[in-house]
Write a protein that holds these residues in place. Sequence first.
Motif, PDB file in Angstrom:
ATOM      1  N   LYS B 170       1.004  -1.303   0.089  1.00 51.33           N
ATOM      2  CA  LYS B 170      -0.243   0.360   0.184  1.00 51.33           C
ATOM      3  C   LYS B 170       0.668   1.234  -0.039  1.00 51.33           C
ATOM      4  O   LYS B 170       0.732   1.839   1.481  1.00 51.33           O
ATOM      5  N   LEU B 171       1.718   1.164  -1.261  1.00 52.97           N
ATOM      6  CA  LEU B 171       3.049   2.580  -1.016  1.00 52.97           C
ATOM      7  C   LEU B 171       1.716   3.652  -1.307  1.00 52.97           C
ATOM      8  O   LEU B 171       2.428   4.167  -3.262  1.00 52.97           O
ATOM      9  N   ASP B 172       1.359   4.612  -0.682  1.00 53.10           N
ATOM     10  CA  ASP B 172       0.595   5.735  -1.685  1.00 53.10           C
ATOM     11  C   ASP B 172       1.673   6.255  -1.553  1.00 53.10           C
ATOM     12  O   ASP B 172       1.226   7.709  -2.067  1.00 53.10           O
ATOM     13  N   ASN B 173       2.822   6.441  -0.771  1.00 55.98           N
ATOM     14  CA  ASN B 173       3.790   7.813  -1.570  1.00 55.98           C
ATOM     15  C   ASN B 173       4.675   7.162  -2.196  1.00 55.98           C
ATOM     16  O   ASN B 173       5.520   8.285  -2.277  1.00 55.98           O
ATOM     17  N   LEU B 174       4.023   6.262  -3.623  1.00 56.26           N
ATOM     18  CA  LEU B 174       4.939   5.977  -5.085  1.00 56.26           C
ATOM     19  C   LEU B 174       4.267   6.402  -6.152  1.00 56.26           C
ATOM     20  O   LEU B 174       3.021   6.282  -5.471  1.00 56.26           O
ATOM     21  N   CYS B 175       4.523   7.608  -6.854  1.00 54.80           N
ATOM     22  CA  CYS B 175       3.956   6.945  -8.016  1.00 54.80           C
ATOM     23  C   CYS B 175       4.998   6.780  -9.372  1.00 54.80           C
ATOM     24  O   CYS B 175       6.203   6.781  -9.541  1.00 54.80           O
ATOM     25  N   ALA B 176       4.735   5.710  -9.741  1.00 53.03           N
ATOM     26  CA  ALA B 176       5.147   5.165 -10.658  1.00 53.03           C
ATOM     27  C   ALA B 176       5.039   5.614 -12.256  1.00 53.03           C
ATOM     28  O   ALA B 176       3.535   6.340 -12.128  1.00 53.03           O
ATOM     29  N   ILE B 177       5.190   5.507 -13.630  1.00 57.84           N
ATOM     30  CA  ILE B 177       4.891   6.773 -13.820  1.00 57.84           C
ATOM     31  C   ILE B 177       5.573   5.697 -15.408  1.00 57.84           C
ATOM     32  O   ILE B 177       6.772   5.988 -15.575  1.00 57.84           O
ATOM     33  N   VAL B 178       4.518   5.474 -16.660  1.00 54.96           N
ATOM     34  CA  VAL B 178       5.331   4.822 -17.966  1.00 54.96           C
ATOM     35  C   VAL B 178       5.307   5.345 -18.419  1.00 54.96           C
ATOM     36  O   VAL B 178       4.078   6.579 -18.845  1.00 54.96           O
ATOM     37  N   ASP B 179       6.347   6.016 -19.490  1.00 58.28           N
ATOM     38  CA  ASP B 179       6.911   5.930 -20.775  1.00 58.28           C
ATOM     39  C   ASP B 179       6.247   5.224 -21.865  1.00 58.28           C
ATOM     40  O   ASP B 179       6.610   4.644 -22.031  1.00 58.28           O
ATOM     41  N   ARG B 180       4.692   5.096 -22.030  1.00 51.76           N
ATOM     42  CA  ARG B 180       4.386   4.513 -23.271  1.00 51.76           C
ATOM     43  C   ARG B 180       4.828   4.841 -24.797  1.00 51.76           C
ATOM     44  O   ARG B 180       3.872   5.319 -25.488  1.00 51.76           O
ATOM     45  N   ASN B 181       5.568   5.148 -25.150  1.00 56.40           N
ATOM     46  CA  ASN B 181       5.533   5.107 -25.963  1.00 56.40           C
ATOM     47  C   ASN B 181       5.865   4.075 -27.832  1.00 56.40           C
ATOM     48  O   ASN B 181       6.526   4.234 -28.512  1.00 56.40           O
ATOM     49  N   ARG B 182       5.479   2.832 -26.783  1.00 57.57           N
ATOM     50  CA  ARG B 182       5.138   1.273 -27.410  1.00 57.57           C
ATOM     51  C   ARG B 182       6.110   1.527 -28.520  1.00 57.57           C
ATOM     52  O   ARG B 182       5.973   0.219 -29.610  1.00 57.57           O
ATOM     53  N   PHE B 183       7.664   1.295 -28.306  1.00 56.59           N
ATOM     54  CA  PHE B 183       8.291   0.967 -29.330  1.00 56.59           C
ATOM     55  C   PHE B 183       9.617   0.500 -28.064  1.00 56.59           C
ATOM     56  O   PHE B 183       9.947   1.181 -26.922  1.00 56.59           O
ATOM     57  N   GLN B 184      10.002  -1.128 -28.843  1.00 58.08           N
ATOM     58  CA  GLN B 184      11.413  -1.298 -28.013  1.00 58.08           C
ATOM     59  C   GLN B 184      12.544  -1.492 -29.143  1.00 58.08           C
ATOM     60  O   GLN B 184      12.455  -1.137 -30.220  1.00 58.08           O
ATOM     61  N   ASN B 185      13.791  -2.167 -28.717  1.00 64.49           N
ATOM     62  CA  ASN B 185      15.106  -2.069 -29.491  1.00 64.49           C
ATOM     63  C   ASN B 185      14.375  -3.067 -30.539  1.00 64.49           C
ATOM     64  O   ASN B 185      14.994  -2.007 -31.894  1.00 64.49           O
ATOM     65  N   ASP B 186      14.277  -4.040 -30.636  1.00 66.29           N
ATOM     66  CA  ASP B 186      13.804  -4.767 -31.999  1.00 66.29           C
ATOM     67  C   ASP B 186      12.374  -3.493 -32.955  1.00 66.29           C
ATOM     68  O   ASP B 186      12.454  -4.356 -34.079  1.00 66.29           O
ATOM     69  N   GLY B 187      11.581  -2.791 -32.568  1.00 63.51           N
ATOM     70  CA  GLY B 187      10.825  -2.438 -33.469  1.00 63.51           C
ATOM     71  C   GLY B 187       9.921  -2.182 -32.559  1.00 63.51           C
ATOM     72  O   GLY B 187       9.558  -1.293 -31.035  1.00 63.51           O
ATOM     73  N   ALA B 188       8.759  -1.932 -33.043  1.00 62.91           N
ATOM     74  CA  ALA B 188       7.791  -1.686 -32.519  1.00 62.91           C
ATOM     75  C   ALA B 188       7.128  -2.508 -31.342  1.00 62.91           C
ATOM     76  O   ALA B 188       7.030  -4.306 -31.779  1.00 62.91           O
ATOM     77  N   MET B 189       6.766  -2.471 -30.434  1.00 62.12           N
ATOM     78  CA  MET B 189       6.150  -3.744 -29.378  1.00 62.12           C
ATOM     79  C   MET B 189       5.252  -4.796 -29.849  1.00 62.12           C
ATOM     80  O   MET B 189       5.155  -6.337 -29.399  1.00 62.12           O
ATOM     81  N   LYS B 190       4.164  -4.129 -30.370  1.00 55.54           N
ATOM     82  CA  LYS B 190       3.172  -4.787 -30.691  1.00 55.54           C
ATOM     83  C   LYS B 190       3.958  -6.585 -31.960  1.00 55.54           C
ATOM     84  O   LYS B 190       3.444  -7.391 -32.282  1.00 55.54           O
ATOM     85  N   ASP B 191       5.021  -6.001 -32.772  1.00 52.66           N
ATOM     86  CA  ASP B 191       5.354  -6.719 -32.974  1.00 52.66           C
ATOM     87  C   ASP B 191       6.597  -7.666 -32.908  1.00 52.66           C
ATOM     88  O   ASP B 191       6.984  -8.501 -33.496  1.00 52.66           O
ATOM     89  N   ILE B 192       6.803  -7.588 -31.116  1.00 50.63           N
ATOM     90  CA  ILE B 192       8.173  -7.608 -30.677  1.00 50.63           C
ATOM     91  C   ILE B 192       7.548  -9.675 -29.792  1.00 50.63           C
ATOM     92  O   ILE B 192       6.656 -10.534 -29.621  1.00 50.63           O
ATOM     93  N   LYS B 193       6.563  -8.020 -29.150  1.00 52.36           N
ATOM     94  CA  LYS B 193       5.587  -9.173 -27.725  1.00 52.36           C
ATOM     95  C   LYS B 193       5.551  -7.618 -26.747  1.00 52.36           C
ATOM     96  O   LYS B 193       5.166  -6.987 -25.802  1.00 52.36           O
ATOM     97  N   ASP B 194       3.840  -8.303 -27.508  1.00 54.39           N
ATOM     98  CA  ASP B 194       2.970  -7.245 -27.307  1.00 54.39           C
ATOM     99  C   ASP B 194       2.095  -6.885 -25.530  1.00 54.39           C
ATOM    100  O   ASP B 194       2.501  -8.509 -25.169  1.00 54.39           O
ATOM    101  N   ILE B 195       2.153  -6.491 -24.844  1.00 51.82           N
ATOM    102  CA  ILE B 195       1.939  -6.733 -23.508  1.00 51.82           C
ATOM    103  C   ILE B 195       0.766  -5.579 -22.961  1.00 51.82           C
ATOM    104  O   ILE B 195       0.319  -5.291 -21.730  1.00 51.82           O
ATOM    105  N   GLU B 196      -0.303  -5.815 -24.316  1.00 49.30           N
ATOM    106  CA  GLU B 196      -1.393  -4.473 -24.187  1.00 49.30           C
ATOM    107  C   GLU B 196      -1.945  -5.639 -23.274  1.00 49.30           C
ATOM    108  O   GLU B 196      -1.825  -6.739 -23.636  1.00 49.30           O
ATOM    109  N   PRO B 197      -2.990  -5.421 -22.860  1.00 44.79           N
ATOM    110  CA  PRO B 197      -3.834  -4.062 -21.969  1.00 44.79           C
ATOM    111  C   PRO B 197      -2.420  -3.662 -20.814  1.00 44.79           C
ATOM    112  O   PRO B 197      -3.432  -4.227 -19.995  1.00 44.79           O
ATOM    113  N   VAL B 198      -1.752  -2.304 -21.008  1.00 47.32           N
ATOM    114  CA  VAL B 198      -1.458  -2.311 -19.985  1.00 47.32           C
ATOM    115  C   VAL B 198      -2.480  -1.332 -18.659  1.00 47.32           C
ATOM    116  O   VAL B 198      -1.236  -1.501 -17.963  1.00 47.32           O
ATOM    117  N   PRO B 199      -2.649  -0.632 -19.066  1.00 41.98           N
ATOM    118  CA  PRO B 199      -3.840   0.012 -17.792  1.00 41.98           C
ATOM    119  C   PRO B 199      -4.239  -1.144 -17.337  1.00 41.98           C
ATOM    120  O   PRO B 199      -4.138  -0.977 -15.874  1.00 41.98           O
TER     121      PRO B 199
END
Lengths: 333, 278
Positions: B170-199
């Motif tokens: 219950k770490l309410d003193n913590l805030c994470a941010i995801v920089d969701r630009n949908r790319f990874q080293n090898d290309g678009a995430m949907k073409d590599i290993k999609d992890i949606e739905p992220v939210p």
Amino acid sequence: MSRTQISDFLVDEVTEHVYIRETYGKTLVELGREYPNIVVLDADLTVSTKTNLFGKEFPNRFFTMGVSEQDMMGTAAGFALSGKIPFASTFAIFATGRAWEHVRQSIVFPKLNVKIVATHAGVTVGEDGATHQALEDIALMRVLPNMTVIVPADAVETEKVIRTIVNHKGPTYVRLARAKFPTIFKKSYEFEIGKARVLREGKHVTIFAVGIMVCEALEASKILEREGISACVVNVSTVKPIDVETIVKAASSTGAVVTAEDHNIIGGLGGAIAEVLGENYPTLMKRIGMNDRFGTSGDGLQLLEYFGLKARNIVQAAHELLEFNSQKKSVVL
Amino acid sequence: MHERTKNVDILKEIARRVRIDLLKALHRAKSGHTGGSLSSVEILVSLYFSELRHNPKNPRWGDRDRFVLSKGHGVPALYSVLAHAGYFAREELMSLRKPGSRLQGHPEYDLEIGIEATTGSLGHGLSAANGMALAARMDGKDIRIYALLSDGELQEGASWEAITTSSYRKLDNLCAIVDRNRFQNDGAMKDIKDIEPVPDKWRAFGWEVETLPDGHDFPSILSAFEKARQTKGKPFVIIANTIKGKGVSIFENQGKYHGVAPTDDELKVALNELGEAA
């Protein structure tokens, strides 16, 4: 051999066998009372590692991380970054194997003050079998720059080690085991990080040992003594930073070296001693340990027998070395 | 404490300058992660110029808020922000990725320059942030911990170990941010290993989730931080939809700029677009 050549730290006769992980747990509780900054993390093995004792007394400073060793190491790093003294415990295979890269990146590279105290190292894990017997942990931890690696030989040394590392700033790995260890030291035993202890002087062969194998080495020295062979025995409880001076001195006093460890002979104590001697005083040596193989299920202490990790195996190695050295001399003559 | 602002024009101008400097540094270094640095700029500027309580003149201040860059490869953006905030001289940015430099290819713990944790290997930073948040709670400190993750990083199993710890504790003193630009080293995430739905995944793991349609829009970033501060009893994550390579047309949504630095010509185009003479 006169009595004066035997360390005053040794008990006259082994009468006690103690779970050193229990010593760890009890010592941690005592330290918890003295140091409010100590926090303890464990990855679902609190009863086995004995951190549950700390948890009972200090529930607010005790963090069950679940079966998540990588997260445990990272969280410990966060605690250290906030000025706490985290102790992170689990079985050695998970602490050093599963979480190795987290230990490397998050803890050891930034020199954080995290104490990784792992239990169940070596074949004395017993019946759980090879998957749970860490035979690589010394190698995995000592290859990391900044890391201190300590392998206590009995309960007395374990307590001294745990008390010492609290005041030693920096990442530290302590290797404990599951089985009961014979108590070989008197309460007066003195532990110092980076100091190897000569437990017995000798003229013909030097035995370097760690952990439960220190007792076997002492036993071997008694057998050899009856045969007229004088063996020097050294407890190298700090595998890193290694005590080059004491090791070179002990090796040069005999010219024949046996190492003994409940770990793969590659990368562990045997490897460490070979590195020191190879660069400083090349000495013929034999390594007693797990000969580049995995373990098996079985009674923990009987497995020492099964894998040739007993006093008589050390004696055998000493004989082979002495024979080789005498042949070498006769060839030269 | 560092002066903070909610003035969007000021923040936008800082972001523009931060982009210029990080691109110059990457160009000088001849290597580094351009796309994922540019996608994080508004998030980092919001943190260091509006949200965090910190003091660049006293980087060891015990009551400072903490920030962990879990997506360590995006550190050129962080270095540039830290320089602009006053942790070190902007000239030092030109030492990026050089032997002995404080500005290594991935961030190394060094409070003097405002780096709170060593990161770069993905899936590590949130665990460290959890440890900081737990320690702050133990000490009764009213400080907040922030961690910036990439969406590609969520492919690391260890990320989910940490995500579970934050909510279980219950770490309410913590805030994470995801920089969701949908790319990874090898290309678009949907073409590599999609992890949606992220939210949905974060929500299922017990977090309060705020999704930003535009992770470059200062007012919405700032109001998400405000919401995070008011949320009690659980950790808060901002899923910021961003554009990889944001701010320079030739880099935007181009997967190949994940891990390469601008060439001479590309830097000229970039600086021109950012209103800076080359």
